[in-house]
Design a protein around this motif. Structure first.
Motif, PDB file in Angstrom:
ATOM      1  N   GLU A 186     102.140  -5.906  75.562  1.00  0.00           N
ATOM      2  CA  GLU A 186     101.230  -6.664  76.434  1.00  0.00           C
ATOM      3  C   GLU A 186     100.112  -5.761  76.970  1.00  0.00           C
ATOM      4  N   ASN A 187     100.450  -4.544  77.369  1.00  0.00           N
ATOM      5  CA  ASN A 187      99.431  -3.618  77.886  1.00  0.00           C
ATOM      6  C   ASN A 187      98.421  -3.257  76.800  1.00  0.00           C
ATOM      7  N   TYR A 188      98.906  -3.067  75.567  1.00  0.00           N
ATOM      8  CA  TYR A 188      97.996  -2.717  74.465  1.00  0.00           C
ATOM      9  C   TYR A 188      96.981  -3.834  74.233  1.00  0.00           C
ATOM     10  N   LEU A 189      97.480  -5.087  74.141  1.00  0.00           N
ATOM     11  CA  LEU A 189      96.584  -6.224  73.925  1.00  0.00           C
ATOM     12  C   LEU A 189      95.684  -6.454  75.143  1.00  0.00           C
ATOM     13  N   LYS A 190      96.237  -6.212  76.340  1.00  0.00           N
ATOM     14  CA  LYS A 190      95.451  -6.398  77.567  1.00  0.00           C
ATOM     15  C   LYS A 190      94.270  -5.427  77.610  1.00  0.00           C
ATOM     16  N   HIS A 191      94.525  -4.156  77.326  1.00  0.00           N
ATOM     17  CA  HIS A 191      93.451  -3.158  77.363  1.00  0.00           C
ATOM     18  C   HIS A 191      92.391  -3.447  76.304  1.00  0.00           C
ATOM     19  N   LEU A 192      92.833  -3.873  75.121  1.00  0.00           N
ATOM     20  CA  LEU A 192      91.869  -4.205  74.074  1.00  0.00           C
ATOM     21  C   LEU A 192      91.018  -5.402  74.497  1.00  0.00           C
ATOM     22  N   THR A 193      91.650  -6.415  75.092  1.00  0.00           N
ATOM     23  CA  THR A 193      90.920  -7.603  75.540  1.00  0.00           C
ATOM     24  C   THR A 193      89.921  -7.265  76.635  1.00  0.00           C
ATOM     25  N   GLU A 194      90.346  -6.451  77.612  1.00  0.00           N
ATOM     26  CA  GLU A 194      89.443  -6.065  78.695  1.00  0.00           C
ATOM     27  C   GLU A 194      88.245  -5.279  78.163  1.00  0.00           C
ATOM     28  N   GLU A 195      88.495  -4.415  77.221  1.00  0.00           N
ATOM     29  CA  GLU A 195      87.404  -3.604  76.651  1.00  0.00           C
ATOM     30  C   GLU A 195      86.380  -4.484  75.947  1.00  0.00           C
ATOM     31  N   ILE A 196      86.864  -5.448  75.143  1.00  0.00           N
ATOM     32  CA  ILE A 196      85.948  -6.310  74.400  1.00  0.00           C
ATOM     33  C   ILE A 196      85.190  -7.227  75.358  1.00  0.00           C
ATOM     34  N   CYS A 197      85.902  -7.797  76.344  1.00  0.00           N
ATOM     35  CA  CYS A 197      85.239  -8.687  77.309  1.00  0.00           C
ATOM     36  C   CYS A 197      84.174  -7.932  78.105  1.00  0.00           C
ATOM     37  N   PHE A 198      84.450  -6.680  78.443  1.00  0.00           N
ATOM     38  CA  PHE A 198      83.460  -5.888  79.170  1.00  0.00           C
ATOM     39  C   PHE A 198      82.208  -5.666  78.313  1.00  0.00           C
ATOM     40  N   GLU A 199      82.403  -5.351  77.043  1.00  0.00           N
ATOM     41  CA  GLU A 199      81.249  -5.148  76.162  1.00  0.00           C
ATOM     42  C   GLU A 199      80.454  -6.441  76.004  1.00  0.00           C
ATOM     43  N   ASN A 200      81.163  -7.573  75.939  1.00  0.00           N
ATOM     44  CA  ASN A 200      80.471  -8.860  75.826  1.00  0.00           C
ATOM     45  C   ASN A 200      79.670  -9.177  77.085  1.00  0.00           C
ATOM     46  N   SER A 201      80.267  -8.883  78.247  1.00  0.00           N
ATOM     47  CA  SER A 201      79.547  -9.175  79.498  1.00  0.00           C
ATOM     48  C   SER A 201      78.274  -8.336  79.604  1.00  0.00           C
ATOM     49  N   VAL A 202      78.367  -7.062  79.162  1.00  0.00           N
ATOM     50  CA  VAL A 202      77.170  -6.209  79.156  1.00  0.00           C
ATOM     51  C   VAL A 202      76.114  -6.773  78.222  1.00  0.00           C
ATOM     52  N   PHE A 203      76.537  -7.227  77.046  1.00  0.00           N
ATOM     53  CA  PHE A 203      75.594  -7.779  76.074  1.00  0.00           C
ATOM     54  C   PHE A 203      74.957  -9.063  76.611  1.00  0.00           C
ATOM     55  N   GLN A 204      75.782  -9.942  77.241  1.00  0.00           N
ATOM     56  CA  GLN A 204      75.247 -11.189  77.786  1.00  0.00           C
ATOM     57  C   GLN A 204      74.238 -10.923  78.897  1.00  0.00           C
ATOM     58  N   GLU A 205      74.569  -9.939  79.759  1.00  0.00           N
ATOM     59  CA  GLU A 205      73.657  -9.609  80.848  1.00  0.00           C
ATOM     60  C   GLU A 205      72.313  -9.149  80.295  1.00  0.00           C
ATOM     61  N   LYS A 206      72.375  -8.330  79.247  1.00  0.00           N
ATOM     62  CA  LYS A 206      71.149  -7.841  78.618  1.00  0.00           C
ATOM     63  C   LYS A 206      70.364  -8.998  78.009  1.00  0.00           C
ATOM     64  N   THR A 207      71.062  -9.921  77.340  1.00  0.00           N
ATOM     65  CA  THR A 207      70.405 -11.061  76.698  1.00  0.00           C
ATOM     66  C   THR A 207      69.750 -11.968  77.735  1.00  0.00           C
ATOM     67  N   LEU A 208      70.461 -12.205  78.854  1.00  0.00           N
ATOM     68  CA  LEU A 208      69.907 -13.072  79.898  1.00  0.00           C
ATOM     69  C   LEU A 208      68.643 -12.462  80.503  1.00  0.00           C
ATOM     70  N   ARG A 209      68.670 -11.156  80.714  1.00  0.00           N
ATOM     71  CA  ARG A 209      67.479 -10.504  81.276  1.00  0.00           C
ATOM     72  C   ARG A 209      66.292 -10.624  80.320  1.00  0.00           C
ATOM     73  N   MET A 210      66.542 -10.474  79.023  1.00  0.00           N
ATOM     74  CA  MET A 210      65.474 -10.616  78.045  1.00  0.00           C
ATOM     75  C   MET A 210      64.951 -12.054  78.035  1.00  0.00           C
ATOM     76  N   ASN A 211      65.862 -13.032  78.145  1.00  0.00           N
ATOM     77  CA  ASN A 211      65.447 -14.445  78.188  1.00  0.00           C
ATOM     78  C   ASN A 211      64.584 -14.727  79.412  1.00  0.00           C
ATOM     79  N   MET A 212      64.944 -14.135  80.555  1.00  0.00           N
ATOM     80  CA  MET A 212      64.171 -14.383  81.761  1.00  0.00           C
ATOM     81  C   MET A 212      62.778 -13.746  81.637  1.00  0.00           C
ATOM     82  N   LEU A 213      62.687 -12.592  80.993  1.00  0.00           N
ATOM     83  CA  LEU A 213      61.375 -11.990  80.747  1.00  0.00           C
ATOM     84  C   LEU A 213      60.505 -12.907  79.888  1.00  0.00           C
TER      85      LEU A 213
END
Length: 732
Positions: A605-632
């Protein structure tokens, strides 16, 4: 009458002859010792100097190789950026994209520490340069010519001008290997700056040089170009791999050692001033000579003292104890007990070492697949008329107690008196393998109805003693040696059910036989993966226990394969992530190895949890970047169309594929005002400029041009913003 010479030990002349003889022998002996010592010292010193030189060269090789890998990684990261990739692969340009790329690559150069500029090219005729310095025309011509001559991206080349020397590494897109690149990114690194930061400037007796295979110098060691070329020519005429090579430069002798890296295609050369080395060695020899002479003199005195003060009393002591049976009168029992304790400790340590070696040998055989390996004697069956069972024990803990092996061995030996019992454990493993073996005619191991209750009772006893839950798995009855390995591997696979929390007492392969027919449908992961893609980290993690519960009804082999595939799919949830077939296979094997090395469900469970958190964090960073570009882009669109009468928040939100409420929220956070306020502010500012530029213009006309429906509303908003009416501003 002749006089015959007569030796008399009481004569002083005789004692003088003896003294002279002994002194001569001592001088010769000391000379032989010193000659041998200094010969050895010279050889040893040269070897030490060579080893130190090679260590420094290897460190320099490692440092440069690591930096090259880091710089290529930076190029790879830049290549994957959406704006740069769009710029390279399309012909469309915009000032905003150009500005963003320039800022990004300039930061890249500044953070690198060695790079001066970066070059992007889309074709053989279209190159653009970014960085904190713009290259000279001579540099540009060399870069554009040399990049088209390269055959693959593992190469690098050097460009030289009258006052600069740069190393260029690159990442390109080619139709095939050996073909000129079509597009790519080029890094230009300042070699002088690299040398200052990577090589210490305080070394007096050593010079470090780095050459490419064709003799171009990457690091000059603060020497002139003529001297660097002269050194290369001298090395080319000799065997560069020879240790301690001697070369002469301007009547000065140098020791030369070199190292070649075939990956980076670089020669690392170290020159050491022979005169400085000899001077230091002379001082060391002098100190060593004084130390040796003093040591010999002190040793002679100590030998005389010890011979009289220690040897003769010891000789007398040993002669006394050798003549009688008693070691210490009155302490015979104590001496005997001490001897027994010492013997038991030695025998115990030898037994433990022998037992571990024996276990490693047996487990290596059972886990291997080499059919030519001789079977260990303890596992032989046919030639001895025996059959056997394997028992595999494990607990809820990640380790076994130190006494577990001896305790279970004692219980089994008491309950299975007619069997041969052997225990095997790998170093640090959380499980123990027991071999129960008996003659075929006995048949006690073949009666499962009698054997099962006995084994469960033994497991219960062990659980009470060690205070933890204990599980075991039993193999089928083994009568042929070819079945030993399959049954052992089957037990190890049953142990993997501990990952799903399904361990139990008395596990056999028949218990899970029905699960082999079921395939795990991929759709059970759809909801979990969808939550990850949407960035719902907590919901995805909360679903993990339910997902593992659902997998519990399937065969463990298929579960392990399915979980490895799931990990690859989780990694692919990263936006804009596209794995090649080879990358997917490598990631799959990597996850399979890591998952099979886990022990229990909490680890999984910890292995899958850490992998999931890592991927979700990278996605949130990417989404934040995309939203800022859209607002520009949205602000730019509004600034171009704010005078349109039909412009509204619904129209702009639909254009950028967002709901009205979500777009309004983001716009308010980004602009610091609401959408209507932003539009009104732009229109009023434009109206003020029109009124000042055209004093004769009609107020109503201005209101219509700026998108206001009524003149009165325009006038009230204008006065509210600027404190003056439109006519007052026009007249002023």
């Amino acid at each position: 009458m002749k006089k015959h010479f007569k030796l008399d030990i009481t004569n002083k002349q005789y004692r003088s002859v003896l003294l002279l003889s002994y002194s001569t022998i001592a001088i010769i002996a000391i000379a032989i010792v010193l000659t041998g010592l200094f010969s050895w010292f010279n050889v040893y010193t040269q070897r030490v100097i060579y080893n130190l030189s090679m260590t420094q060269l290897q460190n320099l090789d490692t440092t440069i190789s690591n930096n090259l890998d880091m710089w290529r990684t930076q190029l790879q990261t830049a290549w994957q950026d959406a704006n740069i990739k769009q710029h390279i692969y399309t012909q469309s340009d915009s000032w905003k994209t150009e500005n963003w790329i320039g800022s990004y690559l300039q930061r890249l150069c500044v953070n690198n520490g060695f790079a001066e500029y970066v070059c992007l090219f889309r074709s053989e005729d279209e190159f653009r340069y970014y960085g904190w310095r713009y290259p000279e025309e001579a540099e540009i011509q060399q870069i554009e010519q040399r990049i088209m001559e390269t055959q693959n991206d593992t190469q690098q080349f050097i460009i030289e001008t009258s006052n600069r020397k740069n190393l260029c590494i690159f990442l390109t897109d080619r139709k095939a290997m050996g073909v000129s690149p079509q597009r790519g990114i080029i890094y230009s690194l300042d070699l002088d700056q690299m040398e200052k930061k990577l090589i210490s400037q305080k070394i007096e007796d050593s010079i470090l040089l780095v050459y490419t295979s064709d003799g171009q110098s990457i690091i000059n060691g603060k020497l002139s170009d003529e001297r660097v070329e002269q050194i290369w020519n001298l090395l080319q005429n000799q065997d560069m791999s020879s240790p301690g090579l001697e070369i002469v430069l301007d009547e000065s002798k140098y020791l030369c050692n070199s190292l070649y890296n075939d990956v980076t295609d670089m020669h690392f050369v170290m020159l050491q001033d022979y005169h400085i080395i000899q001077t230091r060695m002379t001082g060391m020899k002098k100190a060593a000579f004084i130390s040796v002479v003093a040591s010999l003199f002190i040793a002679l005195l100590l030998a005389v003292i010890l011979a009289n003060k220690l040897y003769y009393p010891l000789q007398d002591f040993f002669s006394k104890i050798g003549s009688g049976p008693e070691i210490l009168p009155g302490n015979e029992e104590y001496s005997r007990q001490q001897a027994e304790i010492t013997s038991e400790r030695i025998i115990s340590q030898i037994h433990m070492m022998s037992q571990q070696y024996h276990s490693d040998k047996i487990l290596w055989f059972l886990g291997g697949e080499d059919t030519d390996t001789d079977i260990p004697p303890v596992l032989r069956l046919q030639d001895r008329g025996e059959h056997c069972l394997f028992l595999l024990y494990w607990t809820n803990r990640h380790y076994l107690d130190e006494n577990f092996s001896s305790d279970i061995y004692s219980i089994l030996e008491r309950n299975h008196s007619g069997c041969k019992i052997s225990a095997f454990a790998d170093t640090g493993s959380p499980w123990l393998l027991i071999l129960l073996k008996e003659p075929v005619r006995s048949g006690s191991l073949s009666d499962w109805n009698k054997l099962q209750p006995l084994l469960e009772d033994e497991c219960t006893q062990m659980a009470k003693v060690h205070g933890t839950q204990i599980f075991y798995a039993v193999s089928a009855l083994i009568s042929e040696e070819k079945d030993l390995r399959p049954n052992f591997q089957e037990l190890q696979m049953l142990l993997k059910y501990h990952l799903l929390g399904q361990s139990r007492k008395g596990m056999t392969s028949e218990i899970f036989e029905d699960r082999k027919k079921l395939d795990i449908p991929k759709k059970i992961y759809d909801d979990f993966l969808d939550r990850i893609k949407k960035g719902k980290t907590e919901e995805a993690i909360a679903q993990l226990p339910l997902l593992l519960d659902e997998l519990s009804s399937y065969n463990i082999k298929k579960v392990l394969l399915s979980l490895s595939e799931l990990c690859v799919q989780i990694e692919q949830c990263i936006f804009s992530c596209e794995l090649t077939g080879k990358q997917r296979q490598e990631n799959y094997l990597d996850h399979y190895i890591k998952i099979t090395s886990l022990y229990d469900r909490s680890d999984l469970e910890n292995y899958l949890k850490h992998l999931t958190e890592e991927i979700c964090f990278e996605n949130s960073v990417f989404q934040e970047k995309t939203l800022r570009m859209n607002m520009l882009d949205a602000v730019e669109y509004i600034q171009e169309h704010y005078r349109d009468e039909d412009i509204c928040v619904e129209q702009v939100a639909e254009r950028f594929h967002m709901s009205v409420s979500y777009f309004s929220k983001l716009f308010n956070e980004y602009a610091g005002m609401t959408f209507p306020e932003f539009i009104t502010d732009l229109r009023l500012t434009y109206a003020k400029e029109m009124l000042r530029a055209n004093p004769d213009i009609n107020i109503k006309k201005v209101a219509e041009i700026c998108g206001f429906s009524t003149t009165s509303y325009f006038s009230s908003q204008f006065k509210k913003k600027f404190g003056l009416s439109p006519s007052a501003v026009r007249n002023s």
